[in-house]
Design an enzyme around this catalytic site. Structure first.
Site, PDB file in Angstrom:
ATOM      1  N   HIS A 163       0.611  -1.056  -0.071  1.00 36.06           N
ATOM      2  CA  HIS A 163      -0.396   0.373  -0.351  1.00 36.06           C
ATOM      3  C   HIS A 163       0.725   1.399  -0.074  1.00 36.06           C
ATOM      4  O   HIS A 163       0.137   2.537  -0.450  1.00 36.06           O
ATOM      5  CB  HIS A 163      -1.158   0.244   1.675  1.00 36.06           C
ATOM      6  CG  HIS A 163      -0.291   0.280   2.646  1.00 36.06           C
ATOM      7  ND1 HIS A 163       0.014  -0.743   3.551  1.00 36.06           N
ATOM      8  CD2 HIS A 163      -0.222   1.628   3.289  1.00 36.06           C
ATOM      9  CE1 HIS A 163       0.651  -0.872   4.841  1.00 36.06           C
ATOM     10  NE2 HIS A 163       0.951   1.006   4.369  1.00 36.06           N
ATOM     11  N   ASP A 228     -10.546  -6.229  -0.937  1.00 34.05           N
ATOM     12  CA  ASP A 228     -11.220  -7.760  -0.897  1.00 34.05           C
ATOM     13  C   ASP A 228     -10.810  -8.997   0.101  1.00 34.05           C
ATOM     14  O   ASP A 228     -11.350  -9.833   0.488  1.00 34.05           O
ATOM     15  CB  ASP A 228     -10.868  -7.733  -2.080  1.00 34.05           C
ATOM     16  CG  ASP A 228     -12.286  -6.809  -3.182  1.00 34.05           C
ATOM     17  OD1 ASP A 228     -12.266  -6.398  -2.713  1.00 34.05           O
ATOM     18  OD2 ASP A 228     -12.158  -6.630  -4.255  1.00 34.05           O
ATOM     19  N   SER A 304       4.180   1.202   8.631  1.00 38.49           N
ATOM     20  CA  SER A 304       3.729   0.674   7.456  1.00 38.49           C
ATOM     21  C   SER A 304       5.499   0.162   7.048  1.00 38.49           C
ATOM     22  O   SER A 304       5.931   1.484   5.836  1.00 38.49           O
ATOM     23  CB  SER A 304       2.989   1.225   6.911  1.00 38.49           C
ATOM     24  OG  SER A 304       2.730   2.385   6.778  1.00 38.49           O
TER      25      SER A 304
END
Length: 371
Positions: A163, A228, A304
């Protein structure tokens, strides 16, 4: 046939081999690592690089949600582990893979937060001074120009979260000209080689940047909606344009949480509430699924992409060894018996993911047989 193949694949690839005898030292277990090989590669249209960089991912699908989800089919697994490769000139390819074994949900909706909170007392440690920052293992942590953290895993490779460069639909702004920053001491004019008078003050540091040559992102992350599948495929590998010349940390297959020393994990990152600081933390693993580790390590956005590691005994080499067993991803709200509880989440390096990342690094599956 597909269902049977999936069952065989998951049983063979996912099952860890327990240590042959009890040992007082926490020991790296051996694993049967599958082989993941490219089958075909095709060129794609150049991406738009129009997504906003997100420094963490939030998902409502917790441990119960993931554990209750059906196992993917063999074809689905192959699709998730196929990958896109982004090059510095903006060109993009998609590679389909084959998976080989050699002999040898229903999400509970939760409240989301845009900012990572601290669990009670802030247990993070800012690492100061070149004696620490420039030495292993802290020296393996690097900063991405998109704002995340990465970890050196080979002479020219950095492991991070997907991401940080792709939001699930499009590549983020700055991904084409992605750079990796290495902390180095600032040298004042005329002060090189001289002693700093005030030794109590932490030494000023700066970032030296290296451009990224190409980036691999699994297709399990690239889809219509980044959540998802939750965070299961939130990892990416960056290849630098030149070697970084620092010691790196090897990747390893993530053991079950009960086999970790003290049930604890460690990671260092560039949390955005402490600009310019490398922040180290450790904490206990609270829960796990096949693909994720749930913990409550204090962290802020920017951390992250950090490599989650542990130190265990390597029986074959008769020495202690640190390995990266996961990638810190982001935050989840989880419904625990009707009570909302939040966790920070790390993506586990499973045997399949190990085989994929190792092949990306080495380009030879024969060097990726042991996790």
């Amino acid at each position: 046939m597909a269902g049977l193949s999936t069952l065989i694949l998951l049983l063979c690839a996912a099952k860890d081999v327990m240590p042959s005898s009890p040992h007082w030292k926490p020991t790296w277990p051996s694993y049967r690592v599958p082989v993941i090989l490219p089958q075909s590669t095709l060129s794609l249209d150049k991406p738009q690089f129009d997504a906003e960089a997100r420094l963490e991912v939030v998902s409502p699908c917790g441990p119960a949600c993931h554990k209750s989800s059906p196992l993917p089919t063999y074809e689905e697994v192959k699709n998730y582990l196929s990958y896109e490769t982004l090059y510095a000139n903006g060109s993009l390819t998609e590679t389909e893979v084959g998976i080989y074994i050699l002999s040898s949900g229903d999400g509970s909706r939760g409240k989301s937060r845009t900012k990572r909170q601290i669990y009670g007392y802030d247990s993070r440690f800012s690492i100061f001074g070149k004696d620490f920052l420039l030495n292993y293992p802290f020296s393996t942590s690097v900063k991405l120009s998109t704002g995340c953290t990465g970890t050196l895993v080979a002479e020219k490779h950095v492991l991070t979260a997907a991401h940080c460069i792709h939001d699930g639909k499009s590549y983020v702004k700055g991904a084409q000209k992605l750079r990796v920053g290495f902390l180095k001491p600032k040298v004042k004019d005329g002060s090189k080689g001289s002693n700093i008078t005030n030794s109590a003050m932490p030494e000023k540091m700066k970032f030296q940047w290296i451009r990224v040559k190409r980036t691999h992102v699994p297709k399990g992350w690239i889809k219509g909606n980044a959540n998802d599948i939750g965070m299961d495929y939130d990892y990416a590998l960056l290849e630098l344009k030149k070697p970084h010349k620092r010691k790196f940390m090897k990747i390893g297959v993530s053991p079950p949480a009960r086999h970790l020393p003290g049930g604890r994990i460690h990671f260092s990152g560039y949390d955005n509430d402490r600009p310019g600081n490398l922040v180290y933390r450790f904490c206990d693993v609270k829960d796990e699924t096949y693909d994720l580790l749930y913990q409550q390590c204090d962290a802020q956005p920017g951390a992250s992409g950090s490599g989650v590691y542990v130190r265990m005994w390597k029986r074959q080499n008769h020495k202690w060894e640190r390995k990266i067993i996961g990638i810190f991803s982001g935050h989840q709200w989880v419904d625990m018996n009707g009570t909302p509880q939040d966790f920070n989440v790390a993506v586990r390096i499973t045997p399949l993911k190990y085989a994929q990342i190792c092949y990306w690094i080495k380009g030879n599956y024969l060097d990726c047989r042991e996790g």
